[in-house]
Design an enzyme around this catalytic site. Sequence first.
Site, PDB file in Angstrom:
ATOM      1  N   ASN A 389       0.816  -1.066   0.005  1.00  0.00           N
ATOM      2  CA  ASN A 389       0.048  -0.076  -0.118  1.00  0.00           C
ATOM      3  C   ASN A 389       0.714   1.293  -0.085  1.00  0.00           C
ATOM      4  OD1 ASN A 389      -1.750   1.877   0.339  1.00  0.00           O
ATOM      5  ND2 ASN A 389      -3.153   0.838   1.801  1.00  0.00           N
ATOM      6  N   ASP A 390       1.471   1.671   1.142  1.00  0.00           N
ATOM      7  CA  ASP A 390       2.007   2.815   1.262  1.00  0.00           C
ATOM      8  C   ASP A 390       3.369   2.958   0.015  1.00  0.00           C
ATOM      9  OD1 ASP A 390       0.462   3.874   3.162  1.00  0.00           O
ATOM     10  OD2 ASP A 390       1.758   3.082   4.683  1.00  0.00           O
ATOM     11  N   VAL A 391       3.616   1.912   0.194  1.00  0.00           N
ATOM     12  CA  VAL A 391       5.283   1.849  -1.002  1.00  0.00           C
ATOM     13  C   VAL A 391       4.819   1.852  -2.491  1.00  0.00           C
ATOM     14  CG1 VAL A 391       6.642   0.274   0.665  1.00  0.00           C
ATOM     15  CG2 VAL A 391       5.255  -0.716  -1.288  1.00  0.00           C
ATOM     16  N   VAL A 392       3.487   2.066  -2.676  1.00  0.00           N
ATOM     17  CA  VAL A 392       3.005   2.412  -4.156  1.00  0.00           C
ATOM     18  C   VAL A 392       2.058   3.487  -4.182  1.00  0.00           C
ATOM     19  CG1 VAL A 392       3.206   0.164  -4.908  1.00  0.00           C
ATOM     20  CG2 VAL A 392       1.174   0.705  -3.951  1.00  0.00           C
ATOM     21  N   ALA A 429       0.312   3.736   7.054  1.00  0.00           N
ATOM     22  CA  ALA A 429       0.501   5.261   7.431  1.00  0.00           C
ATOM     23  C   ALA A 429      -1.107   6.118   7.384  1.00  0.00           C
ATOM     24  CB  ALA A 429       1.409   5.903   6.165  1.00  0.00           C
TER      25      ALA A 429
END
Lengths: 462, 100
Positions: A389-392, A429
């Site tokens: 999720n957050d890394v993309v 996040a």
Amino acid sequence: MTVWQGPTVDAVYVVAILVFILGLRSMSSPTTARRGIVLAGVAMLIAVAVSVLLPGESNFALIALGVIIGGLAGWYWARVVQMTAMPQMVAIFNGMGGGAAGAIAAVELLVALGDHITAGLSLAGAIIGSVSIAGSIIAFLKLQGWLRSKPIVFLGQQPLNLAVLAVGVAFGGYAVYAGLAFWLLPFFVLMVLFGILFALPIGGADMPVVISLFNALTGIAVALDGFALVNGPLGDAGYAMVVAGTLVGAAGSLLTLLMAKAMNRSVGNVLFGAFGATEETGGSIQGSMKPIDADDAAVEMAYANEVIIVPGYGMAVAQAQQKVKELADLLESKGVAVKYAIHPVAGRMPGHMNVLLAEAGISYDKLFDRDEINSEFPNADVALVIGANDVVNPAAHRQGSALFGMPILDVEQAHNVIVIKRGQGKGFAGIENDLFYKDNTRMLYGDAQVAVGQLVTALKKS
Amino acid sequence: MTADLWTALFIGILAAFVGYEVISRVPVLLHTPLMSGSNFIHGIVLVGGIVVLGLATTPLEEGVGLVAVIMGAMNVTGGYVVTERILAMFDRSKKKGGTP
């Protein structure tokens, strides 16, 4: 008798240290790494075995008892644990090292309280060792899911933590200054308490930083114990501990910085920022999430030239790595090129995704770092995001977002994006993911293992 | 400070740079085994535990020393087994080439 023993033991330590360094060095390539660690293991075994030969030692039955209990427990636990539980295993074994360093420092303090240099060094080792074991256990509990992995925050947390640390260190300092061993008791209690309080506000997705930090701390604690021992009657073992401990301290510190850099945050922000404790509200994202079913997604991938798979923590939780391999094999048999894009902080420890995919038998030639793969996304027909999720999240490119500046995988540049996700919730996040609302993004809802399984079934039919 | 301690300090400084140099070559692929491998190497703490327990004289020192040895032994064996298990997987994937 003791004439030959001292130099022999020293020689063994010297060779052991050399092999440790070569062992770590062999980790620069997957083809040599295993041989390196096996050699280091043999060196360690011999170094431990000769340590009972040093002059003046007794209590051999107790030593044997401790080695057998601890050794069997560690061996058994590390053997039976699932690969998906690796982050918490690394955390707990690291914590044990910190605890051992703290306990050694405690004995040194009891023995040499009057010697201010030895006692001072031991005190420093005791502080870092105690924080390391307590913090590692909290990290273990969070990773195991026995403790809420969201940051645990309350009003006045940082001042309280600071006060606990200051009062604890003051007790320890007074014990050394006045030569009163009694004050070591509140010292250790408060240090362990500080370690717990220190780790509580750090959330699950920040664990890659925290685990490597505690690893570094244990190394430093071991080195400090080594310095204290060098000053004592059997200094030989101390030198070995100084070198090995410092080696790990430096390595762990470097890894900690790398992990923080991969999130574009300072180590201080990771440790004290309680990131993800609050959710961003009232986003201004245009569009809606568009679902897709497994059959359509399978067709889309089957007719692609290139598919890039982006795994995240969701794949680890669902233990979907075997299914992912099955899916990739099927796609490849249809002539589709399959690559994997690995973000440095995807998952819960450094390199987490690489380990899981290797477990499934996926060749590491197909795994690519963020830097290597980002230019490749525009060429990909489909980017399949599995539980990341957050890394993309393209919000990282948007000024003002809490993620702003974090280097991400530029998944949205692929022609089509399919996101496998359990529900419509936000990432760790607590920030809405713009990617899910893009025109070329489709959502395939479900547990990663189930959803990838459906894709496999659908592909077999077509 | 004694001469021994100064010597140890010199050695420690050099070791820090060796650690930094050696680790900066490790690819992202192997970050987990690197971490768990260095975890295993600070298991040298077991040697320190054996020395302090070997020299312990009072029941309190012996008790705390025993805790140090038990924890150190767990650290060293657990760290080794975990690292070896992970690296064995990378080994296999190389030999089989990953694809059927």
